[in-house]
Design a protein around this motif. Structure first.
Motif, PDB file in Angstrom:
ATOM      1  N   THR B   3       0.857  -1.181   0.000  1.00  0.00           N
ATOM      2  CA  THR B   3       0.000   0.000   0.000  1.00  0.00           C
ATOM      3  C   THR B   3       0.890   1.227   0.000  1.00  0.00           C
ATOM      4  OG1 THR B   3      -1.763  -1.111   1.215  1.00  0.00           O
ATOM      5  CG2 THR B   3      -1.751   1.280   1.280  1.00  0.00           C
ATOM      6  N   ASN B   4       0.709   2.073  -0.999  1.00  0.00           N
ATOM      7  CA  ASN B   4       1.518   3.286  -1.097  1.00  0.00           C
ATOM      8  C   ASN B   4       0.629   4.518  -0.978  1.00  0.00           C
ATOM      9  OD1 ASN B   4       3.907   1.827  -1.555  1.00  0.00           O
ATOM     10  ND2 ASN B   4       3.445   1.686  -3.739  1.00  0.00           N
ATOM     11  N   THR B   5       1.157   5.525  -0.302  1.00  0.00           N
ATOM     12  CA  THR B   5       0.404   6.760  -0.102  1.00  0.00           C
ATOM     13  C   THR B   5       1.066   7.897  -0.865  1.00  0.00           C
ATOM     14  OG1 THR B   5      -0.249   6.018   2.100  1.00  0.00           O
ATOM     15  CG2 THR B   5      -0.493   8.367   1.629  1.00  0.00           C
ATOM     16  N   TYR B   6       0.246   8.681  -1.539  1.00  0.00           N
ATOM     17  CA  TYR B   6       0.728   9.816  -2.325  1.00  0.00           C
ATOM     18  C   TYR B   6       0.032  11.082  -1.873  1.00  0.00           C
ATOM     19  CZ  TYR B   6       2.185   6.042  -5.448  1.00  0.00           C
ATOM     20  OH  TYR B   6       2.743   4.901  -5.962  1.00  0.00           O
ATOM     21  N   GLN B   7       0.759  12.180  -1.924  1.00  0.00           N
ATOM     22  CA  GLN B   7       0.154  13.490  -1.681  1.00  0.00           C
ATOM     23  C   GLN B   7      -0.101  14.126  -3.043  1.00  0.00           C
ATOM     24  OE1 GLN B   7      -0.599  14.390   1.414  1.00  0.00           O
ATOM     25  NE2 GLN B   7      -1.646  16.251   0.749  1.00  0.00           N
ATOM     26  N   VAL B   8      -1.354  14.476  -3.292  1.00  0.00           N
ATOM     27  CA  VAL B   8      -1.751  15.017  -4.595  1.00  0.00           C
ATOM     28  C   VAL B   8      -2.093  16.502  -4.445  1.00  0.00           C
ATOM     29  CG1 VAL B   8      -3.358  14.797  -6.523  1.00  0.00           C
ATOM     30  CG2 VAL B   8      -2.676  12.765  -5.239  1.00  0.00           C
ATOM     31  N   THR B   9      -1.545  17.293  -5.341  1.00  0.00           N
ATOM     32  CA  THR B   9      -1.779  18.734  -5.305  1.00  0.00           C
ATOM     33  C   THR B   9      -2.808  19.130  -6.354  1.00  0.00           C
ATOM     34  OG1 THR B   9       0.502  19.096  -4.636  1.00  0.00           O
ATOM     35  CG2 THR B   9      -0.673  20.996  -5.504  1.00  0.00           C
ATOM     36  N   GLY B  10      -3.784  19.919  -5.948  1.00  0.00           N
ATOM     37  CA  GLY B  10      -4.678  20.529  -6.925  1.00  0.00           C
ATOM     38  C   GLY B  10      -6.102  20.010  -6.955  1.00  0.00           C
ATOM     39  N   MET B  11      -6.387  18.915  -6.247  1.00  0.00           N
ATOM     40  CA  MET B  11      -7.764  18.420  -6.235  1.00  0.00           C
ATOM     41  C   MET B  11      -8.628  19.333  -5.360  1.00  0.00           C
ATOM     42  SD  MET B  11      -7.544  14.276  -5.864  1.00  0.00           S
ATOM     43  CE  MET B  11      -6.811  14.336  -4.217  1.00  0.00           C
ATOM     44  N   THR B  12      -9.768  19.737  -5.902  1.00  0.00           N
ATOM     45  CA  THR B  12     -10.625  20.633  -5.117  1.00  0.00           C
ATOM     46  C   THR B  12     -11.995  20.061  -4.808  1.00  0.00           C
ATOM     47  OG1 THR B  12     -11.374  21.688  -7.149  1.00  0.00           O
ATOM     48  CG2 THR B  12      -9.537  22.732  -6.001  1.00  0.00           C
ATOM     49  N   CYS B  13     -12.418  19.041  -5.529  1.00  0.00           N
ATOM     50  CA  CYS B  13     -13.795  18.579  -5.319  1.00  0.00           C
ATOM     51  C   CYS B  13     -13.948  17.111  -5.710  1.00  0.00           C
ATOM     52  CB  CYS B  13     -14.770  19.416  -6.150  1.00  0.00           C
ATOM     53  SG  CYS B  13     -14.648  19.120  -7.925  1.00  0.00           S
ATOM     54  N   GLY B  25      -6.952   4.047 -11.709  1.00  0.00           N
ATOM     55  CA  GLY B  25      -7.582   2.731 -11.817  1.00  0.00           C
ATOM     56  C   GLY B  25      -7.175   1.959 -13.053  1.00  0.00           C
ATOM     57  N   GLU B  26      -6.626   2.660 -14.031  1.00  0.00           N
ATOM     58  CA  GLU B  26      -6.188   1.995 -15.268  1.00  0.00           C
ATOM     59  C   GLU B  26      -4.753   1.484 -15.192  1.00  0.00           C
ATOM     60  OE1 GLU B  26      -6.829   4.768 -18.423  1.00  0.00           O
ATOM     61  OE2 GLU B  26      -9.011   4.721 -18.229  1.00  0.00           O
ATOM     62  N   VAL B  27      -4.053   1.811 -14.108  1.00  0.00           N
ATOM     63  CA  VAL B  27      -2.664   1.367 -13.970  1.00  0.00           C
ATOM     64  C   VAL B  27      -2.635  -0.124 -13.601  1.00  0.00           C
ATOM     65  CG1 VAL B  27      -0.530   1.646 -12.641  1.00  0.00           C
ATOM     66  CG2 VAL B  27      -1.891   3.661 -13.267  1.00  0.00           C
ATOM     67  N   PRO B  28      -1.846  -0.901 -14.336  1.00  0.00           N
ATOM     68  CA  PRO B  28      -1.764  -2.334 -14.028  1.00  0.00           C
ATOM     69  C   PRO B  28      -1.318  -2.575 -12.585  1.00  0.00           C
ATOM     70  CG  PRO B  28      -0.724  -1.854 -16.136  1.00  0.00           C
ATOM     71  CD  PRO B  28      -1.019  -0.529 -15.494  1.00  0.00           C
ATOM     72  N   GLY B  29      -1.983  -3.488 -11.918  1.00  0.00           N
ATOM     73  CA  GLY B  29      -1.599  -3.844 -10.553  1.00  0.00           C
ATOM     74  C   GLY B  29      -2.381  -3.116  -9.477  1.00  0.00           C
ATOM     75  N   VAL B  30      -3.094  -2.070  -9.848  1.00  0.00           N
ATOM     76  CA  VAL B  30      -3.863  -1.316  -8.842  1.00  0.00           C
ATOM     77  C   VAL B  30      -5.102  -2.126  -8.470  1.00  0.00           C
ATOM     78  CG1 VAL B  30      -5.278   0.722  -8.426  1.00  0.00           C
ATOM     79  CG2 VAL B  30      -3.053   0.948  -9.548  1.00  0.00           C
ATOM     80  N   GLU B  31      -5.244  -2.387  -7.196  1.00  0.00           N
ATOM     81  CA  GLU B  31      -6.371  -3.203  -6.735  1.00  0.00           C
ATOM     82  C   GLU B  31      -7.376  -2.423  -5.911  1.00  0.00           C
ATOM     83  OE1 GLU B  31      -4.630  -6.634  -4.911  1.00  0.00           O
ATOM     84  OE2 GLU B  31      -3.769  -7.327  -6.807  1.00  0.00           O
ATOM     85  N   GLU B  32      -6.896  -1.369  -5.248  1.00  0.00           N
ATOM     86  CA  GLU B  32      -7.827  -0.544  -4.479  1.00  0.00           C
ATOM     87  C   GLU B  32      -7.298   0.882  -4.430  1.00  0.00           C
ATOM     88  OE1 GLU B  32      -8.795  -1.998  -0.533  1.00  0.00           O
ATOM     89  OE2 GLU B  32      -9.675  -0.065  -0.014  1.00  0.00           O
ATOM     90  N   ILE B  33      -8.214   1.829  -4.469  1.00  0.00           N
ATOM     91  CA  ILE B  33      -7.844   3.241  -4.467  1.00  0.00           C
ATOM     92  C   ILE B  33      -8.678   3.968  -3.428  1.00  0.00           C
ATOM     93  CG2 ILE B  33      -7.858   5.396  -5.795  1.00  0.00           C
ATOM     94  CD1 ILE B  33      -7.722   3.627  -8.341  1.00  0.00           C
ATOM     95  N   GLN B  34      -8.001   4.750  -2.605  1.00  0.00           N
ATOM     96  CA  GLN B  34      -8.713   5.679  -1.727  1.00  0.00           C
ATOM     97  C   GLN B  34      -8.193   7.064  -2.056  1.00  0.00           C
ATOM     98  OE1 GLN B  34      -7.414   3.554   1.883  1.00  0.00           O
ATOM     99  NE2 GLN B  34      -9.556   3.478   2.471  1.00  0.00           N
ATOM    100  N   VAL B  35      -9.095   7.998  -2.292  1.00  0.00           N
ATOM    101  CA  VAL B  35      -8.643   9.331  -2.681  1.00  0.00           C
ATOM    102  C   VAL B  35      -9.518  10.373  -2.016  1.00  0.00           C
ATOM    103  CG1 VAL B  35     -10.026   9.290  -4.809  1.00  0.00           C
ATOM    104  CG2 VAL B  35      -8.077  10.832  -4.644  1.00  0.00           C
ATOM    105  N   SER B  36      -8.873  11.425  -1.523  1.00  0.00           N
ATOM    106  CA  SER B  36      -9.604  12.488  -0.840  1.00  0.00           C
ATOM    107  C   SER B  36      -9.119  13.854  -1.296  1.00  0.00           C
ATOM    108  CB  SER B  36      -9.392  12.367   0.675  1.00  0.00           C
ATOM    109  OG  SER B  36      -9.820  13.550   1.330  1.00  0.00           O
ATOM    110  N   ALA B  37     -10.031  14.623  -1.869  1.00  0.00           N
ATOM    111  CA  ALA B  37      -9.661  15.987  -2.252  1.00  0.00           C
ATOM    112  C   ALA B  37      -9.424  16.836  -1.010  1.00  0.00           C
ATOM    113  CB  ALA B  37     -10.781  16.601  -3.102  1.00  0.00           C
ATOM    114  N   GLU B  38     -10.153  16.533   0.045  1.00  0.00           N
ATOM    115  CA  GLU B  38     -10.057  17.347   1.267  1.00  0.00           C
ATOM    116  C   GLU B  38      -8.651  17.295   1.866  1.00  0.00           C
ATOM    117  OE1 GLU B  38     -13.095  16.413   4.064  1.00  0.00           O
ATOM    118  OE2 GLU B  38     -12.432  17.939   5.499  1.00  0.00           O
ATOM    119  N   THR B  39      -8.085  16.091   1.896  1.00  0.00           N
ATOM    120  CA  THR B  39      -6.752  15.948   2.484  1.00  0.00           C
ATOM    121  C   THR B  39      -5.659  15.895   1.419  1.00  0.00           C
ATOM    122  OG1 THR B  39      -6.890  13.532   2.461  1.00  0.00           O
ATOM    123  CG2 THR B  39      -7.712  14.655   4.419  1.00  0.00           C
ATOM    124  N   GLY B  40      -6.045  15.734   0.158  1.00  0.00           N
ATOM    125  CA  GLY B  40      -5.066  15.618  -0.914  1.00  0.00           C
ATOM    126  C   GLY B  40      -4.338  14.277  -0.902  1.00  0.00           C
TER     127      GLY B  40
END
Lengths: 68, 68
Positions: B3-13, B25-40
């Motif tokens: 499980t890898n965590t990334y900080q994403v800049t620019g998401m607002t909503c 989700g289109e990247v090979p090997g990705v099995e689950e995604i959690q994403v939050s604009a609030e925390t980036g």
């Protein structure tokens, strides 16, 4: 040609603008749309009913009031 | 399972979250995604290559760095 201006609350980015544009674009009578998340402004040109424009903005997930 | 965590800049909503979710989700090997604009925050589970996750975020229109 009538032009009405609405203040829209809640748009934060270009995706939000696109959502509003898509929904409002389906309202009968709408001929041109200008929308800005930065200013929260929606300008609708054409003989569209205000109530239907407001309902379309609501459908997109935002709220609007007519200001001009 | 990694499980890898990334900080994403620019998401607002939620639309931004959806854009990131779709591309990553289109990247090979990705099995689950959690994403939050609030925390980036983007948390990716599965044996996906970091460089491909970063490229997918870039493709969605944002930038990310891995933080965990």
């Amino acid at each position: 040609m009538s032009t009405n201006t609405y203040q829209v609350t809640g748009m934060t980015c270009g995706h939000c603008e696109m959502s509003v544009r898509e929904e409002v674009g389906e309202v009968p009578g709408v001929e041109e749309i200008q929308v800005s998340a930065e200013t929260g402004t929606l300008v609708v040109t054409g003989p569209a009913e205000e109530s239907k424009v407001l309902a379309a903005v609501d459908e997109a997930g935002y709220s609007a009031v007519r200001v001009g």
